[in-house]
Motif scaffolding. Sequence first.
Motif, PDB file in Angstrom:
ATOM      1  N   PRO A   5      -0.973  -3.698 -14.169  1.00  0.00           N
ATOM      2  CA  PRO A   5      -1.962  -4.610 -15.131  1.00  0.00           C
ATOM      3  C   PRO A   5      -2.827  -3.033 -15.776  1.00  0.00           C
ATOM      4  O   PRO A   5      -3.115  -1.544 -15.464  1.00  0.00           O
ATOM      5  CB  PRO A   5      -2.963  -4.385 -13.806  1.00  0.00           C
ATOM      6  CG  PRO A   5      -2.780  -3.729 -12.557  1.00  0.00           C
ATOM      7  CD  PRO A   5      -1.170  -3.277 -12.435  1.00  0.00           C
ATOM      8  N   SER A   6      -2.769  -3.020 -16.733  1.00  0.00           N
ATOM      9  CA  SER A   6      -4.045  -1.874 -17.754  1.00  0.00           C
ATOM     10  C   SER A   6      -5.129  -1.362 -17.134  1.00  0.00           C
ATOM     11  O   SER A   6      -5.947  -2.523 -16.822  1.00  0.00           O
ATOM     12  CB  SER A   6      -4.339  -2.031 -19.388  1.00  0.00           C
ATOM     13  OG  SER A   6      -3.335  -2.378 -20.210  1.00  0.00           O
ATOM     14  N   GLY A   7      -5.729  -0.487 -16.490  1.00  0.00           N
ATOM     15  CA  GLY A   7      -6.762  -0.178 -16.129  1.00  0.00           C
ATOM     16  C   GLY A   7      -6.808   0.800 -15.027  1.00  0.00           C
ATOM     17  O   GLY A   7      -5.483   2.138 -15.301  1.00  0.00           O
ATOM     18  N   VAL A   8      -7.298   1.030 -13.284  1.00  0.00           N
ATOM     19  CA  VAL A   8      -7.928   2.266 -12.865  1.00  0.00           C
ATOM     20  C   VAL A   8      -6.648   2.293 -11.719  1.00  0.00           C
ATOM     21  O   VAL A   8      -7.639   1.231 -10.862  1.00  0.00           O
ATOM     22  CB  VAL A   8      -8.535   3.013 -13.443  1.00  0.00           C
ATOM     23  CG1 VAL A   8      -8.804   3.720 -12.471  1.00  0.00           C
ATOM     24  CG2 VAL A   8      -9.122   3.689 -14.316  1.00  0.00           C
ATOM     25  N   GLY A   9      -5.768   2.705 -11.145  1.00  0.00           N
ATOM     26  CA  GLY A   9      -5.136   2.433 -10.457  1.00  0.00           C
ATOM     27  C   GLY A   9      -5.721   4.370  -9.105  1.00  0.00           C
ATOM     28  O   GLY A   9      -6.264   5.398  -9.931  1.00  0.00           O
ATOM     29  N   VAL A  10      -5.836   4.178  -8.122  1.00  0.00           N
ATOM     30  CA  VAL A  10      -5.725   5.883  -7.499  1.00  0.00           C
ATOM     31  C   VAL A  10      -4.167   5.855  -6.216  1.00  0.00           C
ATOM     32  O   VAL A  10      -3.229   5.093  -5.860  1.00  0.00           O
ATOM     33  CB  VAL A  10      -7.295   6.185  -6.078  1.00  0.00           C
ATOM     34  CG1 VAL A  10      -7.895   6.144  -7.466  1.00  0.00           C
ATOM     35  CG2 VAL A  10      -7.082   4.885  -5.854  1.00  0.00           C
ATOM     36  N   GLY A  11      -4.065   7.234  -6.008  1.00  0.00           N
ATOM     37  CA  GLY A  11      -2.683   7.393  -5.432  1.00  0.00           C
ATOM     38  C   GLY A  11      -3.314   6.879  -3.971  1.00  0.00           C
ATOM     39  O   GLY A  11      -4.901   7.457  -3.252  1.00  0.00           O
ATOM     40  N   PHE A  12      -2.853   6.092  -2.856  1.00  0.00           N
ATOM     41  CA  PHE A  12      -2.750   5.929  -1.827  1.00  0.00           C
ATOM     42  C   PHE A  12      -2.742   7.029  -0.640  1.00  0.00           C
ATOM     43  O   PHE A  12      -1.821   7.225  -0.665  1.00  0.00           O
ATOM     44  CB  PHE A  12      -2.425   4.455  -1.231  1.00  0.00           C
ATOM     45  CG  PHE A  12      -2.692   3.949  -0.020  1.00  0.00           C
ATOM     46  CD1 PHE A  12      -3.671   4.078   0.606  1.00  0.00           C
ATOM     47  CD2 PHE A  12      -1.668   3.809   1.149  1.00  0.00           C
ATOM     48  CE1 PHE A  12      -4.058   3.066   1.750  1.00  0.00           C
ATOM     49  CE2 PHE A  12      -2.212   3.710   1.979  1.00  0.00           C
ATOM     50  CZ  PHE A  12      -2.939   3.189   2.698  1.00  0.00           C
ATOM     51  N   LYS A  13      -3.774   6.774   0.304  1.00  0.00           N
ATOM     52  CA  LYS A  13      -4.305   7.782   1.001  1.00  0.00           C
ATOM     53  C   LYS A  13      -4.072   7.229   2.420  1.00  0.00           C
ATOM     54  O   LYS A  13      -5.602   6.672   2.549  1.00  0.00           O
ATOM     55  CB  LYS A  13      -4.589   9.018   0.942  1.00  0.00           C
ATOM     56  CG  LYS A  13      -4.884  10.048  -0.372  1.00  0.00           C
ATOM     57  CD  LYS A  13      -3.243  11.355  -0.057  1.00  0.00           C
ATOM     58  CE  LYS A  13      -2.174  11.148  -1.428  1.00  0.00           C
ATOM     59  NZ  LYS A  13      -0.833  11.942  -1.362  1.00  0.00           N
ATOM     60  N   SER A  14      -3.306   7.237   3.616  1.00  0.00           N
ATOM     61  CA  SER A  14      -3.616   6.406   5.014  1.00  0.00           C
ATOM     62  C   SER A  14      -5.217   7.080   4.906  1.00  0.00           C
ATOM     63  O   SER A  14      -5.615   5.980   5.889  1.00  0.00           O
ATOM     64  CB  SER A  14      -2.216   7.320   5.703  1.00  0.00           C
ATOM     65  OG  SER A  14      -2.543   6.117   7.097  1.00  0.00           O
ATOM     66  N   ALA A  15      -5.538   7.790   5.368  1.00  0.00           N
ATOM     67  CA  ALA A  15      -6.954   8.055   5.753  1.00  0.00           C
ATOM     68  C   ALA A  15      -7.991   7.546   5.049  1.00  0.00           C
ATOM     69  O   ALA A  15      -8.906   7.373   5.809  1.00  0.00           O
ATOM     70  CB  ALA A  15      -7.134   9.610   5.182  1.00  0.00           C
ATOM     71  N   HIS A  16      -7.724   7.077   4.118  1.00  0.00           N
ATOM     72  CA  HIS A  16      -8.353   5.918   3.231  1.00  0.00           C
ATOM     73  C   HIS A  16      -8.432   4.609   3.386  1.00  0.00           C
ATOM     74  O   HIS A  16      -9.378   3.474   3.170  1.00  0.00           O
ATOM     75  CB  HIS A  16      -8.768   5.868   1.787  1.00  0.00           C
ATOM     76  CG  HIS A  16      -9.321   7.854   1.089  1.00  0.00           C
ATOM     77  ND1 HIS A  16      -8.395   7.545   0.252  1.00  0.00           N
ATOM     78  CD2 HIS A  16      -9.348   8.215   1.369  1.00  0.00           C
ATOM     79  CE1 HIS A  16      -9.029   9.485  -0.409  1.00  0.00           C
ATOM     80  NE2 HIS A  16      -9.862   9.264   0.317  1.00  0.00           N
ATOM     81  N   PHE A  17      -7.399   4.435   4.414  1.00  0.00           N
ATOM     82  CA  PHE A  17      -7.358   2.389   4.878  1.00  0.00           C
ATOM     83  C   PHE A  17      -8.352   1.951   5.202  1.00  0.00           C
ATOM     84  O   PHE A  17      -9.153   0.387   4.598  1.00  0.00           O
ATOM     85  CB  PHE A  17      -5.710   2.567   5.713  1.00  0.00           C
ATOM     86  CG  PHE A  17      -5.438   1.340   5.574  1.00  0.00           C
ATOM     87  CD1 PHE A  17      -4.430   0.610   4.758  1.00  0.00           C
ATOM     88  CD2 PHE A  17      -6.190   0.622   7.014  1.00  0.00           C
ATOM     89  CE1 PHE A  17      -4.610  -0.968   4.937  1.00  0.00           C
ATOM     90  CE2 PHE A  17      -5.153  -0.752   6.857  1.00  0.00           C
ATOM     91  CZ  PHE A  17      -4.688  -1.734   5.875  1.00  0.00           C
ATOM     92  N   GLU A  18      -9.170   2.080   5.776  1.00  0.00           N
ATOM     93  CA  GLU A  18     -10.346   1.522   6.474  1.00  0.00           C
ATOM     94  C   GLU A  18     -11.575   1.364   5.358  1.00  0.00           C
ATOM     95  O   GLU A  18     -12.104   0.216   4.628  1.00  0.00           O
ATOM     96  CB  GLU A  18     -10.662   1.677   7.825  1.00  0.00           C
ATOM     97  CG  GLU A  18      -9.519   1.646   8.970  1.00  0.00           C
ATOM     98  CD  GLU A  18      -9.038   0.834   8.901  1.00  0.00           C
ATOM     99  OE1 GLU A  18      -9.496  -0.415   9.158  1.00  0.00           O
ATOM    100  OE2 GLU A  18      -7.688   0.524   9.587  1.00  0.00           O
ATOM    101  N   GLN A  47       0.081  -0.320   7.151  1.00  0.00           N
ATOM    102  CA  GLN A  47      -0.758  -0.023   5.773  1.00  0.00           C
ATOM    103  C   GLN A  47      -0.469  -1.045   4.373  1.00  0.00           C
ATOM    104  O   GLN A  47      -0.907  -1.423   3.563  1.00  0.00           O
ATOM    105  CB  GLN A  47      -1.250   0.722   5.858  1.00  0.00           C
ATOM    106  CG  GLN A  47      -1.990   1.243   7.109  1.00  0.00           C
ATOM    107  CD  GLN A  47      -2.623   3.320   7.009  1.00  0.00           C
ATOM    108  OE1 GLN A  47      -2.551   3.636   6.104  1.00  0.00           O
ATOM    109  NE2 GLN A  47      -3.180   2.991   7.828  1.00  0.00           N
ATOM    110  N   LEU A  48       0.526  -0.603   3.806  1.00  0.00           N
ATOM    111  CA  LEU A  48       1.364  -0.801   2.823  1.00  0.00           C
ATOM    112  C   LEU A  48       1.477  -2.253   2.427  1.00  0.00           C
ATOM    113  O   LEU A  48       1.067  -2.887   1.281  1.00  0.00           O
ATOM    114  CB  LEU A  48       3.261   0.171   2.527  1.00  0.00           C
ATOM    115  CG  LEU A  48       2.943  -0.218   0.955  1.00  0.00           C
ATOM    116  CD1 LEU A  48       2.294  -0.162  -0.098  1.00  0.00           C
ATOM    117  CD2 LEU A  48       4.510   0.311   0.988  1.00  0.00           C
ATOM    118  N   THR A  49       2.163  -3.054   3.338  1.00  0.00           N
ATOM    119  CA  THR A  49       1.619  -4.490   3.266  1.00  0.00           C
ATOM    120  C   THR A  49       0.702  -5.215   3.078  1.00  0.00           C
ATOM    121  O   THR A  49       0.870  -6.148   2.737  1.00  0.00           O
ATOM    122  CB  THR A  49       2.830  -4.851   5.199  1.00  0.00           C
ATOM    123  OG1 THR A  49       3.964  -4.580   4.415  1.00  0.00           O
ATOM    124  CG2 THR A  49       2.768  -6.264   4.826  1.00  0.00           C
TER     125      THR A  49
END
Lengths: 283, 250
Positions: A5-18, A47-49
């Motif tokens: 989607p046009s919009g903003v994402g971030v790189g996923f880090k496991s530590a941020h999951f919760e 987490q990815l699921t």
Amino acid sequence: MTHLPSGVGVGFKSAHFEAIRASARQMDFFEIHAENYMGAGGVPHAQLTALREDHAISLHGVGLSIGGPGPLDRDHLERLRALCLRYQPESFSEHLAWSSHGTEYLNDLLPLPYTPETLALVCDHIDEVQEALGRRMLLENPSTYLMFEQSSIEETAFLREIVRRTGCGLLLDVNNVFVSAANQQRDPRAYLADFPVEAVGEIHLGGHDEDHLPGGALLIDTHGSPVAEPVWTLFAEVIARIGACPVLVEWDNDVPEWPVLQAEAARARSVLNAAGHRHALAS
Amino acid sequence: MPSHPEFAGSFAEGLRTAALPPGAVFCDGDADLRFAVYRNNVSHSLSEALGQRFPVIRRLVGDPFFAALGRVYSETHRPRTPVLLDWGDSFPDFLAGFAPLAGYPYMRDVARLEWARGRAYHAADAAPLDPAAVAGADPSRLVLTLHPSVQVLQFGAAALTIWRQNQPGADAAQRIPSGDQFALVLRDRSLAVQVHEISQGDLILVEHLATGATLHAAAELAQWADPGHAPQTVLVLLMQAGGFIHPPES
């Protein structure tokens, strides 16, 4: 070429999951480094699921060595194919760089001279990736620290010709543009003016470190700090020119608390929104 | 002009020797310093990956020593694939042969434990066995299938105690026992990796279960090697943590 989607994402880090799960849905997508999800099971896949249930996913490879001289690693391509089948990411991207030599994996995005020979090699590799994955991919412009006298093609022309020959899209990393231009003592705006923006399917933003050498500044693409002010400025200029598109904030080292990354993403979103507003006024 | 294979070969060699790759140019002649960015990236990123896999070894030797250790290991044992979670299996043996650490014989075993924990973390998923499925089963016919994360290890030095002492918030004043130690590593139902100290009999029992022995045969072998061994404790531990799974469909 990409269904992000046009919009903003971030790189996923496991530590941020919760923290991500606890906060209201704020990201338009998450990007993951493919190689971190090549184990068999456990926390990474769980987490990815969960993340994938309500977010678009950008699968970003760092180890395919598309710019390398050897044949692509078929086993690695198969691992990428399996990830694509399992998670159906909205986008797959890789780098204009090499990272393996013979049987050795070097774990860095290494530079290549831009010549007719390397152009043909890279195009063959991209054809092979797109065929194996059954999708168009995005190719990212690199951060570079050296130049090579055998290079006979400008990087922008090299990328344009890759797009023409393979039909792939481009991932425009604005921080990489700034880093490489500073290291080569060239004008990042001239690079961007010549960049084939019509092929851009995603933009990356990230932080860099700055050092000083006798011959001038040395900028290093570290993804370990906030996006630098001149990079924000270049980013706003690009968005004003091409309109909204998927934008990713990368932060891979010295990963901060989730709110810090959220704030960087919010700033990127404000740039997109401002451009959208201008486009709306103009039309 | 070098071909691309020649260029990449020289570049890869130069990462070790610092020799500039062919054609590298830079204004004012500081190409060496700029090439060093790549050399440092390769060395540092691999050392970091190793440190994340072996955090107790890093803590034991300290960050500066570990950085040097990581550089030597990564230059002599480059990863064979881009999947770094598979890299480092030879690190415990490398430590055992690394002369500056010759006075620390437990390093290899601590590293083996850390490697086993990483393997458990990434092991394949499998649904735990429902205890009701084996309730009342005849032990002489019962074959139990272990979860892919289950591993047992024997240590000649007090590696398990040393590993525990170097966990965040651990009490470092524990007595270091002499003699062998035995550990069970597995990933539990909440996906957390657990490390348990077990007995020699427990280890032998689990090793034989892993090879497909019946529960009765495995327990007999454990008792033969470790007289008086009672299998209940480790069996309950495994059952509760999800260490047994339904047998694969054959």
